[in-house]
Enzyme design. Structure first.
Site, mmCIF file in Angstrom:
data_model
loop_
_atom_site.group_PDB
_atom_site.id
_atom_site.type_symbol
_atom_site.label_atom_id
_atom_site.label_comp_id
_atom_site.label_asym_id
_atom_site.label_seq_id
_atom_site.Cartn_x
_atom_site.Cartn_y
_atom_site.Cartn_z
ATOM 1 N N GLY A 98 0.782 -1.226 0.000
ATOM 2 C CA GLY A 98 0.000 0.000 0.000
ATOM 3 C C GLY A 98 0.810 1.270 0.000
ATOM 4 N N CYS A 99 1.900 1.329 -0.730
ATOM 5 C CA CYS A 99 2.679 2.552 -0.817
ATOM 6 C C CYS A 99 1.903 3.568 -1.636
ATOM 7 C CB CYS A 99 4.035 2.275 -1.461
ATOM 8 S SG CYS A 99 5.025 3.750 -1.693
ATOM 9 N N GLY A 100 1.333 4.555 -0.965
ATOM 10 C CA GLY A 100 0.404 5.443 -1.630
ATOM 11 C C GLY A 100 1.029 6.413 -2.606
ATOM 12 N N LEU A 101 2.361 6.564 -2.607
ATOM 13 C CA LEU A 101 2.987 7.523 -3.501
ATOM 14 C C LEU A 101 3.756 6.854 -4.626
ATOM 15 C CD1 LEU A 101 4.317 10.256 -1.052
ATOM 16 C CD2 LEU A 101 2.268 10.281 -2.438
ATOM 17 N N CYS A 102 3.866 5.524 -4.622
ATOM 18 C CA CYS A 102 4.627 4.857 -5.662
ATOM 19 C C CYS A 102 3.990 5.096 -7.024
ATOM 20 C CB CYS A 102 4.694 3.354 -5.389
ATOM 21 S SG CYS A 102 5.554 2.957 -3.866
#
Length: 257
Positions: A98-102
């Protein structure tokens, strides 16, 4: 095998599931996130709100969760005007847990300023806030079983803990909470507090602003950017919350002295 200072013994632990979840708008994949395969309808709605794909639940005309061999597809069909909006700014995301900025291809998008929150009248007693964090801990069945989950909750002084969502990804847990609140018809979060079991990065503040909550309380410390964005958005940022106290980094007028 469990090792302690007292010796070695056989052990057992339940491990949380994580799977690839494709969030699909109008037959095109918007994001592929590693997530806990639970409350995926909430996840899809919350993610869509957080990312600006929709502005209200009704913008999704149809939603289906479809299991695949390699993961899960959550298929959403949007109202025509939102479908055109998504198509015009489509970007692909791919992030571990859930890396929201990748994959964000715009620095301005990554550090966007959220809309200011309301909730000027909300005041919270410190002891009540600590009790709310304790209630969040008690409302995490997967967290207790696995010790490998994040949780996000919404709490109000008058009604207590209204919703909790868990996920292996901290961003996912908060997106699920946003989706759960939206799907229940709760469009105004100005009377409550977002509770987090994670650290506070800037996107957690941005998502809290989407929910409209004027107070964010977390167990771990914030980043400097998160503090600046919380100050700009009018959010009271409480962090390093432990059983015996916490630290307030912005808009401390909402915490009763």
């Amino acid at each position: 095998m469990r090792w302690t200072t007292d010796g070695v013994a056989p052990g057992h632990r339940r491990a949380p599931e994580e799977t690839a979840v494709a969030l699909v708008h109008d037959a095109s994949t918007t994001a592929v996130m590693m997530a806990t395969p639970a409350d995926l309808e909430d996840f899809a709605v919350g993610f869509s709100l957080s990312e600006g794909a929709i502005v209200r639940v009704e913008d999704i005309r149809e939603l289906d969760v479809v299991a695949q061999d390699l993961g899960v597809e959550v298929r959403m069909w949007l109202a025509p005007e939102r479908g055109l909006h998504v198509a015009s700014r489509r970007r692909r995301l791919a992030g571990p847990t859930g890396c929201g900025l990748c994959g964000v291809d715009s620095l301005a998008e990554a550090v966007r300023s959220p809309r200011p929150v309301a909730g000027e009248a909300l005041r919270v007693d410190p002891a009540a806030l600590l009790a709310a964090m304790a209630a969040l801990s008690n409302a995490q069945p997967l967290g207790r079983e696995t010790r490998a989950m994040h949780a996000a909750g919404f709490w109000t002084p008058t009604s207590g803990l209204l919703a909790v969502r868990e996920d292996v990804g901290r961003h996912n847990a908060l997106d699920k909470l946003i989706g759960a609140r939206a799907r229940s018809g709760a469009v105004d979060g100005s009377d409550g507090v977002v509770l987090l079991t994670s650290r506070v990065s800037v996107e957690m503040v941005q998502k809290t602003a989407i929910l409209g909550a004027p107070i964010l309380c977390a167990v771990s410390a914030p980043t400097a950017l998160a503090i600046r964005v919380a100050e700009e958005a009018g959010i009271t940022l409480v962090a390093v919350a432990r059983a015996d106290g916490f630290e307030v980094f912005s808009h401390n007028e909402r915490i009763l002295a």
